[in-house]
Write an enzyme that holds these catalytic residues in place. Structure first.
Site, mmCIF file in Angstrom:
data_model
loop_
_atom_site.group_PDB
_atom_site.id
_atom_site.type_symbol
_atom_site.label_atom_id
_atom_site.label_comp_id
_atom_site.label_asym_id
_atom_site.label_seq_id
_atom_site.Cartn_x
_atom_site.Cartn_y
_atom_site.Cartn_z
ATOM 1 N N ASP A 215 0.832 -1.205 0.000
ATOM 2 C CA ASP A 215 0.000 0.000 0.000
ATOM 3 C C ASP A 215 0.869 1.258 0.000
ATOM 4 O OD1 ASP A 215 -2.745 1.244 0.373
ATOM 5 O OD2 ASP A 215 -1.682 2.046 2.125
ATOM 6 N N LYS B 109 1.378 4.233 -3.064
ATOM 7 C CA LYS B 109 1.324 5.680 -2.845
ATOM 8 C C LYS B 109 2.582 6.357 -3.374
ATOM 9 C CE LYS B 109 -1.637 5.289 1.248
ATOM 10 N NZ LYS B 109 -1.770 5.508 2.693
#
Length: 846
Positions: free
Chosen positions: A704, A708
């Protein structure tokens, strides 16, 4: 002195012969006109009589139309009889029964005399229809007489009812007074002859109230004729002038002149006042409340016209006079004319050749084709004309005949016709001398994905007209109405993924929608919500408090095609999809949505960090289709991380490095991890608090955070893929192949390794933080690092994200964006902020 000025002076001098009331408390002399919808049945006649009798007009002149639909019926009767179709007899019987029944309902036992009169007139009509059936053609003279009978009958019905209520009332058949001639520009009134005849008639009919037949007149040869469609309005203006009235009231079935067609723009509102010029422009381009010809006598005499609603007589309606009202904004209203076509005459041989335009218009005049709008560029390479759709073939044939030689020799390249065209007109006296009105109109239509085919504006600057495809007309009208702040800017919203974040967003929307509509002129309509299994759609777009229960009980299965079609409604100017899922499949729809002009807002990181090919396709679709893609919430939840980076780059700064704590979950874990509790216990606590994904391995893997970082790298202009990121996850290999429940039970296997890393860091007076790093050469990594206790990342609040931008301008002291980076409420707020930024870009007052 103009004919109107002479007439005004004559009538003013003889006014004592017209008004017989000396009551100083009486209202001025007033003229009224009631249309067919106001005279549809007996109840309507009673309502009209009540309105008239409640007024204290010094003299009351009332012009009436035929009962609703009767004029069309009479014309159809004549045509049916002339076609030797016996069906005319059934139609005639229905017409007869309707009028006799209305007479009986109005007058009860006193209807005998009027019924006999009506029977005789209807029998005379039957004789005329029989004659037409013998002739086999609808003779013009007979048709002129027949189509005006409805006004005569309704005038007698209204006069009889008022008399039955105990009030004197004279009836004037306009054919006794009104003399007109049919000229090339329409009906021309013989004012002198008509005024003289009225004076003679008035000498023998001094009653205070006069009922007059609309629509009908006589020509200069004494033959019956009519004033054409909407002729009763024109009759009312003529008789208001002849009687030297102080005001004219046109009674219809709407609350005056509206800012737009309420069937297409439900937010349209009644305009309190308009100038004659504004009303003419709106009426010409489709606002059917009043015909432009009606304004001519009123304009010449300065006579105010009040457009009133028969069915809401207390409503003030719209006053049309020499000056409109002063309001904020340059545009008063918008109108839409449809069933049109574009005829384009194009060729280099036209450039600099005098007389070409004259030949074009002469050909159309000879073909009896009226031109609605003209547009020609200064290059003279083409002349674009908008005509009625029914006339376009005739116009094409006429022009190709006239320019046959030029077409054959190649001096003209083509004469083309484009059908299914509408013309949108923006009208307002305030447009005159106001810069930027055209720019706002064109920008508004552009944002609504409406292509403009032709443009016209006169030197008065009171009207800007644009021709566009009829398929776009409703959306264009709504967009322009909102673009000039005449109604809220409307967005059709579809939400995907009503889970934790989606639910929080919908709750925030439901609370804010009334305030945004009231204060920011932004109308957010949530017209569709879809989960992975169910679809909920709404026509109005209201968001009920029980939307979740309605979605759960919906009989519609999830269907992206149906979802998209419903959100992108043709009658609404803007559509936006809010994707609150984490689905790669949903992200695959972004290029199609953006290419179709649908805006996309999302916290879903799949699109921004997925394959480079799809990311490029999304950007190309955004550029080509005009849809906006906003994804601030993909990095840092509600923090302005992406917009800050974008501002740095757009202002010319050069990026050196990005470092950040990009996971609120991992930030919380390592802010808490001080050795007092095992790491596995903290993970289970974060799961219980809702800080982690349902499977904590999704957070602990570091993917995750890597996604980003890829999003930020691409925003900075680097073609980084997820595989290019060096990801040091926290999940040991033995936990990767377990199912979720097994992995949760085995979290204790993390504790020994994590405790050792913590002990090593503490020995160096450091803390552990999970950090993402990117340099200007594209080297990217995410992983657990040791940081000094004085480092900014070592002193964050529990779920804070922190991003440091090191640039040429911020080389010694990096720019830091810091704040809560986890939680459904703040993520939803970040999505909502993107939605508001979109609304502002589309014209809402935020």
């Amino acid at each position: 002195m103009s004919p109107f000025a002479k007439l005004s002076a004559t009538l003013a001098a003889t006014r004592h012969n017209i008004a017989d009331s000396s009551d100083s408390t009486a209202h001025p002399l007033a003229a009224h006109k009631f249309g067919g919808s106001s005279l549809a049945d007996a109840d309507c006649f009673r309502r009209v009589a009540s309105i008239l009798l409640e007024r204290n007009d010094a003299t009351q002149v009332t012009v009436v139309s035929a009962m609703q639909g009767v004029t069309n019926t009479l014309i159809a009767l004549a045509q049916t009889a002339a076609a030797k179709d016996p069906a005319w007899q059934t139609q005639w019987s229905a017409l007869r029964d309707r009028h006799l029944q209305t007479a009986r309902e109005l007058l009860d036992e006193n209807s005998g005399a009027l019924s006999v009169w009506l029977e005789a007139r209807l029998a005379d009509l039957a004789d005329k229809l029989k004659a037409l059936a013998v002739l086999g053609i609808p003779a013009r003279e007979a048709l002129e007489t027949i189509q005006g009978l409805g006004e005569v009958w309704s005038a007698h019905l209204l006069r009889a009812h008022i008399q039955a209520l105990g009030h004197e009332c004279a009836l004037l058949d306009a054919r006794e007074v009104l003399v007109v001639n049919h000229a090339e520009l329409g009906v021309a009134v013989d004012w002198s002859a008509s005024a003289a005849r009225l004076a003679d008639w008035r000498a023998n009919h001094p009653q205070r109230r006069v009922i007059i037949t609309g629509f009908v007149a006589r020509d200069g040869d004494g033959q019956p004729t009519t004033l054409g469609r909407n002729g009763s309005d024109f009759s009312a203006a003529i008789f208001a002038a002849l009687f030297n009235a102080d005001e004219l009231h046109i009674w219809t079935d709407v609350d005056g002149v509206l800012s737009a067609d309420p069937r297409l723009v439900p937010e349209a509102f009644s305009l309190g006042a308009l100038s004659y010029q504004e009303a003419c422009e709106l009426a010409y381009f489709g606002a059917k409340v009043i015909h432009p010809q009606t304004m001519l006598p009123a304009m010449a005499l300065g006579l105010p016209i009040h457009i009133r609603n028969t069915f809401k007589s207390s409503h003030p309606g719209t006053c049309i006079a020499s000056r409109g009202e002063s309001i904020e904004g340059p545009v008063r209203g918008l109108s839409l004319a449809d069933q049109l076509a574009i005829v384009n005459v194009e060729g280099a041989g036209m450039i600099g050749v005098p007389g070409t335009a004259e030949r074009v218009f002469a050909a159309l005049r000879d073909a009896r084709v009226s031109v609605v709008m003209i547009s020609q560029g200064s290059s003279e390479h083409s002349i674009c004309l908008v005509v009625r759709g029914a006339d376009c073939t005739r116009a094409e044939v006429a022009l190709k005949t006239v320019f046959g030689r030029e077409l054959g020799e190649g001096q003209l390249q083509a004469i083309t016709v484009t059908r299914d065209i509408s013309v949108l007109a923006a009208v307002g006296d305030g447009m005159t001398g106001t810069p930027g009105v055209a720019a706002r109109l064109f920008a508004t239509l552009g944002r609504a994905q409406v292509n403009i085919r032709a443009i016209a504006q006169g030197a008065s600057e009171r009207n800007i007209s644009v021709a566009l495809a009829s398929a776009d007309a409703a959306r264009a009208l709504r967009a322009a109405h909102a673009g000039f702040w005449l109604s809220p800017q409307t967005l059709s919203v579809g939400v995907i993924g009503p889970g934790n974040v989606g639910r929080a967003l919908l709750d925030q929307l439901r609370e804010a929608i009334p305030r945004l509509r009231r204060e920011a002129n932004l109308d957010l309509r949530v017209r569709a919500i879809t989960s992975s299994r169910k679809l909920l759609i709404s026509e109005r777009g209201d968001l009920p408090a029980d939307w979740s229960a309605q979605l759960a009980s919906s009989e519609l299965a999830a269907d992206f095609e149906r979802f998209t079609d419903h959100v992108q409604a043709a009658h609404l100017p803007h559509a936006v999809v809010i994707d609150c899922s984490a689905s790669d499949e949903v992200a695959s729809h972004y290029p199609a949505w953006l290419g179709a002009g649908i805006h996309v807002i999302t916290p879903n990181k799949q699109a921004g960090s997925g394959s480079l090919a799809r990311w490029q396709a999304i950007r190309e679709a955004r550029a080509g289709g005009g849809g906006r893609w906003r994804y601030e919430a993909t990095v840092g939840a509600g923090l302005p991380v992406i917009s800050t980076l974008r501002d740095l780059i757009d202002t010319g700064d050069k990026l050196i490095a990005i470092e950040g704590i990009l996971s609120g979950t991992l930030g919380w874990l390592f802010n808490r991890f001080d050795g007092s509790l095992p790491f596995s216990a903290l993970v289970r606590e974060a799961l219980a608090l809702g800080y982690t994904e349902p499977d904590p391995r999704d957070d602990l893997s570091g993917l995750d955070v890597a996604r980003k970082l890829v999003i930020l790298a691409r925003e900075a202009g680097q073609s980084l893929a997820l595989d290019d990121v060096d990801v040091q996850g926290l999940v040991p290999a033995e936990l990767l192949d377990l199912d979720k429940d097994q992995a949760l039970a085995a979290l204790d296997t993390l504790d020994a390794a994590m405790a050792a890393k913590l002990e090593a860091a503490q020995a160096k007076a450091c803390v552990l933080r999970y950090v993402a790093r990117l340099d200007h050469e594209g080297r990217a990594s995410v992983g657990l690092v040791e940081l000094p206790v004085a480092h900014a990342f070592a002193n964050l609040r529990l779920t804070d994200n922190s991003v440091q931008f090191t640039t040429e301008r911020y080389a010694d002291n990096p720019l830091i964006v810091q704040g809560p980076g986890a939680g459904r409420e703040v993520t939803a707020a970040g999505i909502f902020a993107d939605l508001l930024r979109l609304g502002s870009a589309l014209g809402a007052r935020l």
